[in-house]
Design an enzyme around this catalytic site. Structure first.
Site, PDB file in Angstrom:
ATOM      1  CE1 TYR A 142     -34.879 -23.854  -7.290  1.00 34.30           C
ATOM      2  CE2 TYR A 142     -35.710 -22.324  -8.941  1.00 34.30           C
ATOM      3  CZ  TYR A 142     -35.108 -22.557  -7.719  1.00 34.30           C
ATOM      4  OH  TYR A 142     -34.733 -21.495  -6.924  1.00 34.30           O
ATOM      5  CE  LYS A 146     -36.817 -23.135  -4.499  1.00 32.61           C
ATOM      6  NZ  LYS A 146     -36.251 -23.229  -3.144  1.00 32.61           N
ATOM      7  CB  ILE A 172     -30.040 -13.488  -5.706  1.00 35.26           C
ATOM      8  CG1 ILE A 172     -31.426 -13.812  -5.097  1.00 35.26           C
ATOM      9  CG2 ILE A 172     -29.179 -12.695  -4.728  1.00 35.26           C
ATOM     10  CD1 ILE A 172     -32.309 -12.618  -4.780  1.00 35.26           C
TER      11      ILE A 172
HETATM   12  P1  NAD Z   1     -26.890 -22.291  -4.430  1.00 32.69           P
HETATM   13  O1  NAD Z   1     -27.055 -23.355  -5.468  1.00 32.69           O
HETATM   14  O2  NAD Z   1     -25.888 -21.234  -4.660  1.00 32.69           O
HETATM   15  O3  NAD Z   1     -26.566 -22.969  -3.032  1.00 32.69           O
HETATM   16  C1  NAD Z   1     -27.258 -24.093  -2.570  1.00 32.69           C
HETATM   17  C2  NAD Z   1     -26.369 -24.799  -1.578  1.00 32.69           C
HETATM   18  O4  NAD Z   1     -27.051 -25.992  -1.186  1.00 32.69           O
HETATM   19  C3  NAD Z   1     -25.001 -25.230  -2.155  1.00 32.69           C
HETATM   20  O5  NAD Z   1     -23.949 -24.721  -1.387  1.00 32.69           O
HETATM   21  C4  NAD Z   1     -25.041 -26.745  -2.109  1.00 32.69           C
HETATM   22  O6  NAD Z   1     -23.799 -27.341  -1.794  1.00 32.69           O
HETATM   23  C5  NAD Z   1     -26.069 -26.994  -1.015  1.00 32.69           C
HETATM   24  N1  NAD Z   1     -26.686 -28.304  -1.118  1.00 32.69           N
HETATM   25  C6  NAD Z   1     -27.056 -28.965  -2.233  1.00 32.69           C
HETATM   26  N2  NAD Z   1     -27.549 -30.174  -1.903  1.00 32.69           N
HETATM   27  C7  NAD Z   1     -27.501 -30.259  -0.550  1.00 32.69           C
HETATM   28  C8  NAD Z   1     -27.876 -31.247   0.383  1.00 32.69           C
HETATM   29  N3  NAD Z   1     -28.384 -32.415  -0.012  1.00 32.69           N
HETATM   30  N4  NAD Z   1     -27.711 -30.980   1.699  1.00 32.69           N
HETATM   31  C9  NAD Z   1     -27.169 -29.819   2.114  1.00 32.69           C
HETATM   32  N5  NAD Z   1     -26.784 -28.846   1.272  1.00 32.69           N
HETATM   33  C10 NAD Z   1     -26.953 -29.072  -0.040  1.00 32.69           C
HETATM   34  O7  NAD Z   1     -28.324 -21.670  -4.167  1.00 32.69           O
HETATM   35  P2  NAD Z   1     -28.690 -20.195  -3.654  1.00 32.69           P
HETATM   36  O8  NAD Z   1     -28.718 -19.337  -4.826  1.00 32.69           O
HETATM   37  O9  NAD Z   1     -27.833 -19.824  -2.506  1.00 32.69           O
HETATM   38  O10 NAD Z   1     -30.184 -20.424  -3.200  1.00 32.69           O
HETATM   39  C11 NAD Z   1     -30.594 -20.545  -1.848  1.00 32.69           C
HETATM   40  C12 NAD Z   1     -32.099 -20.727  -1.826  1.00 32.69           C
HETATM   41  O11 NAD Z   1     -32.714 -19.593  -2.451  1.00 32.69           O
HETATM   42  C13 NAD Z   1     -32.593 -21.943  -2.618  1.00 32.69           C
HETATM   43  O12 NAD Z   1     -33.743 -22.464  -1.997  1.00 32.69           O
HETATM   44  C14 NAD Z   1     -32.982 -21.341  -3.959  1.00 32.69           C
HETATM   45  O13 NAD Z   1     -33.958 -22.120  -4.605  1.00 32.69           O
HETATM   46  C15 NAD Z   1     -33.526 -20.011  -3.520  1.00 32.69           C
HETATM   47  N6  NAD Z   1     -33.514 -19.015  -4.606  1.00 32.69           N
HETATM   48  C16 NAD Z   1     -32.323 -18.536  -5.079  1.00 32.69           C
HETATM   49  C17 NAD Z   1     -32.332 -17.595  -6.104  1.00 32.69           C
HETATM   50  C18 NAD Z   1     -31.063 -17.031  -6.673  1.00 32.69           C
HETATM   51  O14 NAD Z   1     -31.124 -16.304  -7.666  1.00 32.69           O
HETATM   52  N7  NAD Z   1     -29.898 -17.311  -6.097  1.00 32.69           N
HETATM   53  C19 NAD Z   1     -33.561 -17.149  -6.623  1.00 32.69           C
HETATM   54  C20 NAD Z   1     -34.732 -17.692  -6.138  1.00 32.69           C
HETATM   55  C21 NAD Z   1     -34.701 -18.608  -5.099  1.00 32.69           C
HETATM   56  N1  SER Z   2     -32.039 -17.868  -9.686  1.00 38.48           N
HETATM   57  C1  SER Z   2     -32.876 -19.024  -9.635  1.00 38.48           C
HETATM   58  C2  SER Z   2     -32.673 -19.878 -10.836  1.00 38.48           C
HETATM   59  O1  SER Z   2     -32.373 -19.312 -11.865  1.00 38.48           O
HETATM   60  C3  SER Z   2     -34.320 -18.606  -9.553  1.00 38.48           C
HETATM   61  O2  SER Z   2     -34.938 -19.317  -8.562  1.00 38.48           O
HETATM   62  O3  SER Z   2     -32.842 -21.053 -10.757  1.00 38.48           O
END
Ligand code: NAD
Ligand code: SER
Length: 315
Positions: A142, A146, A172
């Site tokens: 992952y 990134k 988050i």
């Molecule tokens: P999440 O896993 O909750 O949601 C990701 C979504 O992507 C899901 O609904 C899934 O169905 C969809 N998905 C997966 N494969 C797919 C595909 N091939 N085509 C279309 N959709 C697809 O993730 P999130 O927490 O909402 O994260 C959103 C972004 O923020 C991501 O890039 C993640 O890396 C980044 N991020 C999130 C956090 C966090 O703590 N939530 C922290 C750092 C970065």
């Molecule tokens: N919340 C995310 C994870 O734990 C950080 O990018 O993967």
């Protein structure tokens, strides 16, 4: 930003970002998409398309159908799920990203948001107040994807003039949609277990400290960066961002102030090694200087609000 497409709109961030952007820019101008069937309120509040970001042909058709000029690319496989299936993480996070950037370039789009993460850092990065410019040698697939998000996004900016912007989100915390398989998921699960069962078994050691942010700050930061004046930005796809930083034990103690019977146990699993390779706190002075970033929530205000929201949800 007249016509927006969100990918990954059923996810933890995408689901709330969809409502937030629809309120801000008009529901008819924000098209939500995900590989999954829609969430009820996402479908009811505007247009929804089932879309796999690895399928460039369909992605292009959706972009053309709605005359999209701005992309918020939230689809991804997160850290813990990525370690279980690194090939899938590469396919979605890298091949999906490439499709997004190529279509944005071909269509001469106005702006693209592609999130990075604290996972872009690794064990050789300074872990306290991690600087904006530092070592990027992640040990998870992952994290590797990134770093590619950041570097490829900036390549498209410098090479093709595509206005790509991105944030290294911390973990988050939110109450609407459960997190999708990351290492920081404990900081959401703990609230549900505390409210429902008054006990939680954390999958990290109690002293594990990670950078975190409450969802309202995450949404605020995302829109602030996307609306920022391009001429003021020295960075583009890799802004450090800080909200709060706490250990698992500190979070458990904060929850105990509201639910005195709450107890927390600690049984670390494979996610401990991932957490140990990430920063404990972040220096976000570039975001503060270049686009005026300042968070609203700290540990205490986030905890109070989360407990109220989770209680309401579980009623
Ligand atoms: P999440 O896993 O909750 O949601 C990701 C979504 O992507 C899901 O609904 C899934 O169905 C969809 N998905 C997966 N494969 C797919 C595909 N091939 N085509 C279309 N959709 C697809 O993730 P999130 O927490 O909402 O994260 C959103 C972004 O923020 C991501 O890039 C993640 O890396 C980044 N991020 C999130 C956090 C966090 O703590 N939530 C922290 C750092 C970065
Ligand atoms: N919340 C995310 C994870 O734990 C950080 O990018 O993967």
């Amino acid at each position: 930003m007249k016509r927006i497409l969100i990918t990954g709109a059923c996810g933890q961030i995408g689901s709330e970002l969809t409502s937030f952007l629809r309120r801000r820019y008009g529901a008819e101008n924000v098209i939500a998409s995900d590989i999954k069937e829609p969430l009820k309120d996402t479908e009811e509040s505007g247009i929804y398309e089932i879309l796999d970001v690895r399928d460039k042909k369909t992605l292009k058709e959706v972009v053309d159908k709605y005359s999209i000029d701005t992309l918020f690319h939230m689809a991804a496989i997160l850290s813990a799920n990525g370690e279980k299936n690194p090939w899938l993480a590469w396919d979605v996070n890298v091949n999906g990203l490439y499709n997004i950037l190529e279509i944005a370039r071909e269509k001469n789009m106005e702006r693209v948001f592609i999130p990075s993460s604290i996972a872009a850092f690794g064990p050789e990065t300074p872990r306290v107040k991690t600087p904006q410019e530092t070592v990027l040698k992640p040990r998870t697939i992952y994290g590797v994807t990134k770093v590619i998000v950041e570097r490829l996004g900036e390549y498209y900016f410098w090479k093709f003039g595509l206005d790509v912007r991105g944030i290294r989100y911390p973990g988050i915390i939110s109450s609407k949609t459960l997190p999708g398989g990351g290492t920081t998921d404990y900081a959401v699960e703990i609230f549900y277990e505390a409210v429902e069962n008054k006990r939680y078994t954390a999958f990290l050691r109690k002293e594990t400290r990670l950078p975190m942010m409450y969802m309202p700050d995450c949404l605020k930061a995302t829109v602030m960066l996307m609306e920022a004046d391009l001429s003021k930005l020295k960075h583009h796809g890799d802004f450090n961002l800080s909200g709060m930083s706490f250990s698992v034990e500190e979070l458990a103690k904060e929850i105990k102030k509201h639910i005195p019977e709450f107890t927390c146990e600690y049984k670390p699993d494979f996610r401990q090694e991932i957490a140990d390779s990430w920063p404990q706190s972040i220096d976000d002075s570039a975001a503060r200087e270049e686009w005026g970033w300042k968070p609203d929530y700290d540990l205490s205000s986030m905890t109070e609000d989360m407990i109220n929201k989770v209680k309401e949800k579980l009623k």
